[in-house]
Design a protein around this motif. Structure first.
Motif, short mmCIF file in Angstrom:
data_model
loop_
_atom_site.label_atom_id
_atom_site.label_comp_id
_atom_site.label_asym_id
_atom_site.label_seq_id
_atom_site.Cartn_x
_atom_site.Cartn_y
_atom_site.Cartn_z
N ALA A 37 0.72 -1.41 0.18
CA ALA A 37 0.00 -0.02 0.20
C ALA A 37 0.82 1.38 -0.04
CB ALA A 37 -0.83 0.04 1.09
N TYR A 38 2.29 1.04 0.37
CA TYR A 38 3.07 2.46 0.72
C TYR A 38 3.98 2.38 -0.58
CZ TYR A 38 0.79 2.10 5.08
OH TYR A 38 0.15 2.21 6.02
N GLY A 39 4.08 1.35 -1.42
CA GLY A 39 5.11 1.43 -2.60
C GLY A 39 6.30 1.13 -2.14
N GLY A 40 6.69 0.74 -1.07
CA GLY A 40 8.24 0.23 -0.70
C GLY A 40 8.01 -0.02 0.89
N VAL A 41 9.15 -0.73 1.46
CA VAL A 41 9.03 -0.79 2.92
C VAL A 41 9.26 0.13 3.66
CG1 VAL A 41 10.56 -2.38 4.28
CG2 VAL A 41 10.56 -3.13 2.18
N VAL A 42 8.12 0.08 4.77
CA VAL A 42 8.24 1.10 5.58
C VAL A 42 8.90 0.38 7.14
CG1 VAL A 42 6.71 2.26 7.17
CG2 VAL A 42 5.93 1.93 4.68
N PRO A 43 10.17 0.97 7.36
CA PRO A 43 10.79 0.17 8.60
C PRO A 43 10.21 -0.14 9.78
CG PRO A 43 12.08 1.89 7.47
CD PRO A 43 10.62 1.95 6.78
N GLU A 44 9.35 0.87 10.28
CA GLU A 44 8.66 0.65 11.35
C GLU A 44 7.36 -0.43 11.38
OE1 GLU A 44 7.10 0.61 15.34
OE2 GLU A 44 8.92 1.67 14.48
N ASP A 166 13.86 -0.98 -9.06
CA ASP A 166 12.91 -0.35 -8.09
C ASP A 166 12.38 1.02 -8.61
OD1 ASP A 166 12.57 -2.60 -6.71
OD2 ASP A 166 13.87 -1.98 -5.03
N LYS A 167 13.36 1.83 -8.62
CA LYS A 167 12.79 3.56 -9.14
C LYS A 167 12.07 3.21 -10.57
CE LYS A 167 12.95 7.69 -8.95
NZ LYS A 167 12.24 8.31 -7.84
N THR A 168 12.78 2.48 -11.45
CA THR A 168 12.01 2.40 -12.88
C THR A 168 10.50 1.81 -12.64
OG1 THR A 168 14.31 2.08 -13.78
CG2 THR A 168 12.19 1.32 -15.19
N SER A 169 10.46 0.88 -12.01
CA SER A 169 9.25 0.50 -11.69
C SER A 169 8.11 1.52 -11.32
CB SER A 169 8.99 -0.72 -10.80
OG SER A 169 9.27 -0.46 -9.46
N LYS A 170 8.71 2.41 -10.26
CA LYS A 170 7.88 3.54 -9.83
C LYS A 170 7.50 4.73 -10.94
CE LYS A 170 9.03 3.58 -4.85
NZ LYS A 170 9.42 3.89 -3.66
N ILE A 171 8.53 4.68 -11.82
CA ILE A 171 8.58 5.70 -12.76
C ILE A 171 7.40 5.21 -13.79
CG2 ILE A 171 9.38 6.61 -14.86
CD1 ILE A 171 11.89 6.71 -13.15
N LEU A 172 7.35 3.98 -13.95
CA LEU A 172 6.27 3.38 -14.78
C LEU A 172 5.04 3.00 -14.29
CD1 LEU A 172 8.61 0.48 -16.72
CD2 LEU A 172 8.03 2.68 -17.34
N GLY A 173 4.69 3.67 -13.18
CA GLY A 173 3.57 3.14 -12.22
C GLY A 173 3.18 1.85 -11.94
N LEU A 174 4.18 0.89 -11.88
CA LEU A 174 3.81 -0.35 -11.54
C LEU A 174 3.76 -0.72 -10.16
CD1 LEU A 174 6.42 -2.28 -13.95
CD2 LEU A 174 4.12 -1.83 -14.20
N PRO A 175 3.10 -1.40 -9.60
CA PRO A 175 2.81 -1.73 -8.00
C PRO A 175 4.04 -2.28 -7.39
CG PRO A 175 1.63 -3.35 -9.19
CD PRO A 175 2.25 -2.39 -10.39
#
Length: 333
Positions: A37-44, A166-175
């Motif tokens: 849901a956050y598009g990446g690892v949330v440490p807490e 990972d950055k590329t996937s975000k740029i492309l709008g991938l989950p």
């Protein structure tokens, strides 16, 4: 016949494994879907879910291996590098288990464990060999002289290869997680459709920050001209990005192999699960008469089996730690 319990909790996978006399009998991995849901690892959030998963994961590892907890001879755990809160959960559990059972503790470097995953099973490299370790946080070429005699001879100066994916996937709008999706779509695309630059970094080091920027500008400019550009060309974009990342990695690895005069070449880390990189290494190995080694998929990403096998070899050397041990977010190889 030592029985080693391995614990891995460096990021967002809670994993437990049992190794008996150098053979992996179980490898349980509990993934965390909460981060999607956050598009990446949330440490807490990761550390909280580790607390929920670690006891069931260890219990299941013991059941799968048909090993009683009272038969465990030592506990091996990831000390670092990784997310400090996540590491703390694994380290604390390992210390408590070892204290309760009055057995030794074995601290393991996560990146060394990725390399030693090649000693799970029968097809093992011979010393010395080179290992390209690639993940979301690390990109290294390592000269392996012995189980724990490792020298980093090349590494990224900024971003890691996995981070570029990972950055590329975000740029492309991938989950999230996007790496496996880039791999999936790349299989359907033309890797020569688009040309991305190869950084000219001296020696055996890497850099991926410039590549990330070039991909960002490429997508921005093409979407400005055609709002449907990504949707219409997704497969080709993924294939072209994957090819460039793979060639950057493999060109440096080839230089390292020539410089060191070594023909046993290994691949490790989460990005080693990428199909294009695996195929590229095997093709390069056939061309150069290398013996190539790639772990099974379950041992490529973060897992406790690699911690357990590393713990086994440390156990044989009698290299233990004590209850004062603390996790390290940064831990050099």
């Amino acid at each position: 016949m030592p029985v080693i319990l391995g614990i891995e909790s460096s990021c967002d996978e809670t994993s437990a494994s049992i190794c008996v006399d150098g053979e992996i009998l179980s490898n349980v991995i509990a993934n965390q879907t909460i981060h999607e849901a956050y598009g990446g690892v949330v440490p807490e959030l990761a550390s909280r879910v580790h607390q929920q998963n670690i006891v069931p994961a260890v219990q299941q590892a013991l059941i799968n291996a048909k090993v009683n907890k009272n038969d465990v001879d030592a506990v091996a755990f990831t000390r670092g590098p990784g997310l400090l809160g996540s590491l703390l959960v694994g380290v604390s559990f390992a210390k408590a288990f070892a204290l309760a059972k009055e057995i030794p503790l074995i601290d393991i470097n996560h990146m060394q464990a990725h390399v030693l995953a090649h000693f799970i099973g029968d097809n093992k490299p011979s010393f010395p060999f080179l290992c390209l370790t690639v993940s979301g946080g690390h990109t290294q070429i390592v000269l392996i002289k012995d189980y724990f005699d490792m020298e980093v001879i090349g590494q990224t100066l900024d971003d890691a290869a996995g981070e570029a994916m990972d950055k590329t996937s975000k740029i492309l709008g991938l989950p999230y997680p996007g790496g496996p999706l880039i791999d999936k779509y790349a299989r359907l695309g033309n890797p020569d459709a688009y040309k991305f630059p190869e950084p000219q970094i001296p020696n055996l080091d890497f850099s991926f920050s410039g590549l990330k920027t070039s991909i960002l500008y490429f997508i921005r400019d093409n979407v400005a001209a055609n709002p449907n550009f990504v949707q219409e060309n997704l497969n080709d974009i993924c294939a072209s990005v994957e090819k460039r990342i793979a060639t950057i990695l493999l060109n440096k690895l080839s230089k390292a192999a020539m410089a060191c005069n070594i023909t046993d070449i290994a691949l490790a880390g989460g990005v080693s699960a990428n199909t294009g990189l695996r195929q590229g290494l095997l093709a390069l190995g056939e061309k150069n008469n290398w013996r190539c080694f790639i772990p099974k998929m379950e041992y490529c990403t973060d897992n406790a089996a690699m911690i357990a096998i590393a713990g086994y070899y440390k156990f044989l050397k009698g290299e233990f730690t004590d209850q004062s041990v603390a996790p390290l977010a940064r831990m050099p190889m």
